[in-house]
Design an enzyme around this catalytic site. Sequence first.
Site, short mmCIF file in Angstrom:
data_model
loop_
_atom_site.label_atom_id
_atom_site.label_comp_id
_atom_site.label_asym_id
_atom_site.label_seq_id
_atom_site.Cartn_x
_atom_site.Cartn_y
_atom_site.Cartn_z
CD GLU A 83 -2.01 2.21 2.64
OE1 GLU A 83 -1.68 3.13 3.05
OE2 GLU A 83 -2.65 0.97 3.61
CB CYS B 279 -2.01 5.03 3.26
SG CYS B 279 -1.02 5.57 4.36
#
Length: 520
Positions: A253, A292
Amino acid sequence: MKLESYVVGRWVAGEGEGRPFVDPTTGEELGRIDATGIDGAAVLDHARSVGGPALAGLSFAERGAILKVIADTLTANRDAYGEIARKNSGNTVRDAAVDIDGGIATLKVYARLGQSLGEAKTIVEPGTEQLSRAGTFAARHIWTSRPGAALQINAFNFPSWGMWEKVATALLAGVPSVAKPASATAWLSYQMVADVIAAGVVPDGALQIVCGGGQSLVSALTPFDSLAFTGSAATGATLRADAAEAQPRITIEADSINATILGPDAGPDSEIFALAVREVVGALSVKAGQLCTNIRRVLVPAAHAEAFRDAVAAKVAALTVGNPADQSVRVGPLVDLGQRQAALDGIEALSREAAVVAGGGIPNAVVGADPETGAFVAPTLLYCADPAAARAVHEIEVFGPCATVMPYESVSDAVALAARGSGSLALSLFSDDAAVKRTAVLGVAPYHGRVMSVDGEVGRDHTGHSIVMPQCVHGGPGRAGGGEELGGARGLRLHMQRTAVQGGPGFLGELAADAVEATL
């Protein structure tokens, strides 16, 4: 204070001086972290040879019970974790709850999943494939635990949730974890693991933590291990290269220029407009923008763009920046001065294409702290009048309290602009128009791991653009890393092997009788 690592059944201090970790509000050194001298190969071997067999001998329900006890242990120590999050991550009470409670909640979700999977140790998918005319030869697909270790390298912004969401899926799948928290905020991860180990609630080798550098861990990976990484695209690319020869399973990620779209039907006087404003203001305040999944680009119909910009700017002006120990503070510091400088550099780059509407640098004054020695960045809103011609706003992620409003002409235009992020973790859509929702969601879906649609039916009853729910997959294509985590039972796939077993219906029936039927 020097953080130790829990490896091969004991706590071990690094042999070097280590690097400091600090209080980002004051710049004060809190302690040091170092893993010099720790043998990564021995750590992973202990996981495979001791932790793996211990977990493999347990049913899904028994593994789920371990996750529940871990969650209970963390809940009992929650107040201490909030204080660590304030000191080491600069978290407000609300910020700390997102991380700490998010980690505990994820453990509980997977504990319940373990109970629902029951006393089996393997999974069989629904349906039998007939491979012969007579029906005497067929196939079924089964899932079994992989005989390796799960190396988990986590980001600095979520030392609790980022660690436990990875541990939860691995442990339930029957695979031991080696957690490697980011050094800047590892104190919380360390303390949580220390409490769990002290409680004696996990089998030996099922959970280890390395506080400090993890180079020796990556180089010791084997084909049946896995590597889960959360962090920058550059570091992710380096890890892929370093692990290329061993070829473990990898999920990453990485950077993500997430967006939100306000539908053309949502005028300034509508409730949907107000809900979108609220969500963007949250993106500029919660965890000082260090998520994020956070909103970086705000796509608004051209007819309403200036009104939306001004509505957000007015609320941003009221946000209080400062020491998170002060209850009036809404926005704390970034994690350290290095991250602050990176954010300021990013804002400067964006300002070449977009006008600064609010913020744009170090705040002139903060509550209860020095704006220079603390890692503070003013909540920053920009306006890009020509997003089709711009590049930086679609390519640079400012990892802090920063978002850019940009106008669009049509829904297809908004979809095209969203896709300019080259693959993102999350997108949110605010609209009451069914046609707009259908066109936008189906248009952006190939470029995003998750899409949240908010309309009048949903109202405020949603979990938020930035919040990752363990029942839903987390990850994204392209620049977001191409990985996938969580998603309920889907999260077990990284740690299990699907095998097509061919044979007679009688034998296949016997295999299925010992397994739990589920779809991953």
